[in-house]
Design a protein around this motif. Structure first.
Motif, PDB file in Angstrom:
ATOM      1  N   ASP A   3       1.102  -1.123   0.341  1.00 20.58           N
ATOM      2  CA  ASP A   3      -0.251  -0.106  -0.141  1.00 20.58           C
ATOM      3  C   ASP A   3       0.846   1.082  -0.271  1.00 20.58           C
ATOM      4  N   ALA A   4       2.261   0.606  -0.472  1.00 21.23           N
ATOM      5  CA  ALA A   4       2.878   2.405  -0.643  1.00 21.23           C
ATOM      6  C   ALA A   4       2.552   3.947  -0.934  1.00 21.23           C
ATOM      7  N   THR A   5       2.012   3.191  -2.620  1.00 19.45           N
ATOM      8  CA  THR A   5       1.400   4.452  -2.818  1.00 19.45           C
ATOM      9  C   THR A   5      -0.095   4.607  -2.571  1.00 19.45           C
ATOM     10  N   THR A   6      -1.009   3.959  -2.257  1.00 22.50           N
ATOM     11  CA  THR A   6      -2.176   4.302  -2.045  1.00 22.50           C
ATOM     12  C   THR A   6      -2.635   5.113  -1.431  1.00 22.50           C
ATOM     13  N   ILE A   7      -3.058   6.123  -2.032  1.00 21.29           N
ATOM     14  CA  ILE A   7      -3.986   7.475  -1.424  1.00 21.29           C
ATOM     15  C   ILE A   7      -5.211   6.948  -2.011  1.00 21.29           C
ATOM     16  N   LEU A   8      -6.109   7.872  -1.574  1.00 18.13           N
ATOM     17  CA  LEU A   8      -7.831   7.820  -1.182  1.00 18.13           C
ATOM     18  C   LEU A   8      -8.757   7.386  -2.489  1.00 18.13           C
ATOM     19  N   PRO A   9      -7.823   8.209  -3.837  1.00 20.14           N
ATOM     20  CA  PRO A   9      -9.271   7.945  -5.253  1.00 20.14           C
ATOM     21  C   PRO A   9      -8.482   6.878  -5.791  1.00 20.14           C
ATOM     22  N   VAL A  10      -7.021   6.550  -5.432  1.00 19.15           N
ATOM     23  CA  VAL A  10      -6.849   4.375  -5.669  1.00 19.15           C
ATOM     24  C   VAL A  10      -7.178   3.753  -4.721  1.00 19.15           C
ATOM     25  N   TYR A  11      -7.444   4.133  -3.282  1.00 19.48           N
ATOM     26  CA  TYR A  11      -8.524   2.985  -2.615  1.00 19.48           C
ATOM     27  C   TYR A  11      -9.565   2.654  -2.402  1.00 19.48           C
ATOM     28  N   ALA A  12     -10.776   3.732  -3.024  1.00 20.15           N
ATOM     29  CA  ALA A  12     -11.380   4.325  -3.813  1.00 20.15           C
ATOM     30  C   ALA A  12     -11.845   3.052  -4.265  1.00 20.15           C
ATOM     31  N   VAL A  13     -11.044   3.201  -5.360  1.00 23.16           N
ATOM     32  CA  VAL A  13     -10.769   1.910  -6.840  1.00 23.16           C
ATOM     33  C   VAL A  13     -10.745   0.775  -6.401  1.00 23.16           C
ATOM     34  N   GLN A  14      -9.661   0.358  -5.165  1.00 23.24           N
ATOM     35  CA  GLN A  14      -9.003  -1.158  -5.078  1.00 23.24           C
ATOM     36  C   GLN A  14     -10.422  -1.392  -4.810  1.00 23.24           C
ATOM     37  N   THR A  15     -11.092  -0.962  -3.375  1.00 25.42           N
ATOM     38  CA  THR A  15     -12.498  -1.393  -2.471  1.00 25.42           C
ATOM     39  C   THR A  15     -13.619  -1.633  -3.306  1.00 25.42           C
ATOM     40  N   ALA A  16     -14.095  -1.399  -4.495  1.00 22.31           N
ATOM     41  CA  ALA A  16     -15.146  -1.239  -5.629  1.00 22.31           C
ATOM     42  C   ALA A  16     -14.470  -2.142  -6.339  1.00 22.31           C
ATOM     43  N   LEU A  17     -13.479  -2.149  -7.202  1.00 24.19           N
ATOM     44  CA  LEU A  17     -13.059  -3.436  -8.293  1.00 24.19           C
ATOM     45  C   LEU A  17     -12.666  -4.962  -7.790  1.00 24.19           C
ATOM     46  N   SER A  18     -11.961  -5.184  -6.476  1.00 22.13           N
ATOM     47  CA  SER A  18     -11.108  -6.226  -5.930  1.00 22.13           C
ATOM     48  C   SER A  18     -12.074  -6.879  -5.595  1.00 22.13           C
ATOM     49  N   SER A  19     -13.034  -6.587  -4.406  1.00 20.22           N
ATOM     50  CA  SER A  19     -14.314  -7.494  -3.726  1.00 20.22           C
ATOM     51  C   SER A  19     -15.754  -6.823  -3.612  1.00 20.22           C
ATOM     52  N   GLN A  20     -15.833  -5.854  -5.276  1.00 23.81           N
ATOM     53  CA  GLN A  20     -16.957  -5.759  -5.490  1.00 23.81           C
ATOM     54  C   GLN A  20     -18.114  -4.636  -4.290  1.00 23.81           C
ATOM     55  N   ARG A  21     -17.063  -4.519  -3.735  1.00 24.83           N
ATOM     56  CA  ARG A  21     -17.940  -3.595  -2.633  1.00 24.83           C
ATOM     57  C   ARG A  21     -17.612  -2.079  -3.213  1.00 24.83           C
ATOM     58  N   TYR A  22     -19.350  -1.452  -4.171  1.00 26.93           N
ATOM     59  CA  TYR A  22     -19.382  -0.613  -4.944  1.00 26.93           C
ATOM     60  C   TYR A  22     -19.390   0.474  -3.565  1.00 26.93           C
ATOM     61  N   ASP A  23     -20.078   0.155  -2.858  1.00 24.11           N
ATOM     62  CA  ASP A  23     -20.806   0.638  -2.108  1.00 24.11           C
ATOM     63  C   ASP A  23     -19.881   0.937  -0.847  1.00 24.11           C
ATOM     64  N   LEU A  24     -18.478   0.633  -0.665  1.00 27.68           N
ATOM     65  CA  LEU A  24     -17.477   1.061   0.198  1.00 27.68           C
ATOM     66  C   LEU A  24     -16.722   2.000  -0.625  1.00 27.68           C
ATOM     67  N   GLY A  25     -17.045   1.600  -1.729  1.00 23.40           N
ATOM     68  CA  GLY A  25     -16.067   2.910  -2.734  1.00 23.40           C
ATOM     69  C   GLY A  25     -16.392   3.681  -3.033  1.00 23.40           C
ATOM     70  N   SER A  26     -17.614   3.942  -3.104  1.00 21.81           N
ATOM     71  CA  SER A  26     -18.394   5.078  -3.004  1.00 21.81           C
ATOM     72  C   SER A  26     -18.315   6.835  -1.397  1.00 21.81           C
ATOM     73  N   ALA A  27     -18.654   5.435  -0.500  1.00 22.54           N
ATOM     74  CA  ALA A  27     -18.307   5.936   0.727  1.00 22.54           C
ATOM     75  C   ALA A  27     -17.135   6.075   0.643  1.00 22.54           C
ATOM     76  N   ALA A  28     -16.182   6.226   0.143  1.00 20.75           N
ATOM     77  CA  ALA A  28     -14.650   6.007   0.358  1.00 20.75           C
ATOM     78  C   ALA A  28     -14.491   7.655  -0.768  1.00 20.75           C
ATOM     79  N   SER A  29     -15.043   7.467  -1.820  1.00 20.15           N
ATOM     80  CA  SER A  29     -15.174   8.567  -2.947  1.00 20.15           C
ATOM     81  C   SER A  29     -15.591  10.081  -2.003  1.00 20.15           C
ATOM     82  N   MET A  30     -16.483   9.466  -1.472  1.00 25.06           N
ATOM     83  CA  MET A  30     -17.368  11.142  -0.233  1.00 25.06           C
ATOM     84  C   MET A  30     -16.507  11.401   0.489  1.00 25.06           C
ATOM     85  N   VAL A  31     -15.791  10.777   0.785  1.00 26.22           N
ATOM     86  CA  VAL A  31     -15.063  10.929   2.670  1.00 26.22           C
ATOM     87  C   VAL A  31     -14.301  11.751   1.822  1.00 26.22           C
ATOM     88  N   THR A  32     -13.182  11.688   0.757  1.00 22.51           N
ATOM     89  CA  THR A  32     -11.973  12.273  -0.193  1.00 22.51           C
ATOM     90  C   THR A  32     -13.116  13.245  -0.581  1.00 22.51           C
TER      91      THR A  32
END
Length: 326
Positions: A275-304
């Motif tokens: 996670d050395a270069t993971t920032i919030l936008p990358v974290y949101a996409v990783q969360t949405a695509l890796s485990s198909q948790r689009y709800d958590l990815g959207s929540a991370a985007s709103m926090v950003t």
């Protein structure tokens, strides 16, 4: 007789402007000239902006309040869960690690961008016409390079086997850098991304600050120089107060730019190593695509969005406070 003749000749009346009275109905007709046509002409742009900006934001907010996974994406039937996604996100230790890294990434980039851009702008102001044109042209060409193309070039430069950087360091006697895997080390990958973002951002900031420097009256600098002020004192006490609004504007824009530096990281490292270069936008996409948790990815985007808005509000408050003091 001459006095009588002069008295007999009538004097010309002074010229007076005749004010033409306009009826209220005519003024109202002039004010509303064109009818609905101006609004109809602007309507496509407004509707396009609402569709491209407001609708995705509203949709992301709605998804962040639902249980929205791969099944819901296909079926379209999502259950409303309120703030559960935000509660899950805010209790995740990895999320807060990413938040700290995001602010570190933003701070390092913004400081380097503003310092280097100001130095380049000051240097450009003191150059002759030929060299000034060459520097400004180079800045515009660097600024015009597409983000993906620039990121690919940096990948080639730091390639472990065929990269120019490893070849150059090895030629200078640093044998430890032969086939050095830059992107396998978190600190090295983070530094390369910082260099890439700074290289892409400095041209815009430097050109804007140079344009602001050209508005500083030469008499102010000359008067300060006659009074015995040095270059740093002139910059701090004379030049900077004049260009401060532009500096604050560039600073806010660079905060936004570094906060949304997703393409560079995703193309180059995808947030790795680890996670050395993971920032919030990358974290949101990783969360949405890796485990198909689009709800958590959207929540991370709103926090950003909320965090970025909070930073900008602080900067704008400081800017308005400084303007009131002037």
């Amino acid at each position: 007789m001459s006095a009588i003749r002069e008295r007999a000749v009538p004097r010309a009346a002074p010229h007076r402007r005749h004010r033409v009275s306009v009826p209220p109905t005519a003024r109202g007709a002039a004010r509303h000239h064109g009818g609905p046509w101006p609004y109809l002409l602007v309507a496509p742009a407004v509707l396009g902006m609402l569709y491209l900006l407001v609708y995705p934001l509203a949709r992301a907010v709605l998804i962040s309040l639902q249980d929205f996974r791969l099944r819901e994406l296909i079926s379209g039937d999502a259950r409303f869960v309120g703030l559960d996604n935000y509660r899950t996100l805010l209790t995740d230790p990895r999320f807060w690690t990413v938040v700290r890294r995001t602010f570190l990434f933003m701070a390092v980039n913004v400081v380097l961008i503003m310092v280097i851009a100001l130095l380049v702008a000051l240097m450009t102001e003191r150059l002759g016409r030929v060299w000034r044109t060459a520097v400004l042209s180079s800045l515009v060409l660097a600024w015009a390079m597409p983000v993906v193309a620039a990121t690919t070039v940096f990948q080639w430069l730091f390639h472990s086997e065929f990269g120019v950087v490893n070849w150059l360091l090895t030629s200078l006697g640093f044998g430890s850098f032969e086939r050095y895997p830059w992107f396998a080390h978190g600190t090295a990958a983070f530094a390369i991304l910082v260099a890439l973002v700074v290289w892409q951002s400095v041209p815009f900031a430097a050109i804007t600050l140079y344009s602001a420097l050209t508005t500083v009256p030469a008499e102010l600098n000359e008067s300060a120089r006659i009074d015995g002020a040095g270059a740093l004192r002139i910059l701090r006490s004379v030049t900077f107060p004049v260009i401060r609004p532009i500096v604050m504007l560039v600073l806010c824009l660079e905060v936004i730019w570094t906060f949304r530096a997703f393409v560079q990281i995703w193309v180059m490292t995808k947030g790795g190593p680890g996670d050395a270069t993971t920032i919030l936008p990358v974290y949101a996409v990783q969360t949405a695509l890796s485990s198909q948790r689009y709800d958590l990815g959207s929540a991370a985007s709103m926090v950003t969005v909320v965090l970025m808005s909070g930073v900008l509000v602080l900067y704008f408050r400081q800017m308005f406070r400084q303007e009131e003091e002037l």
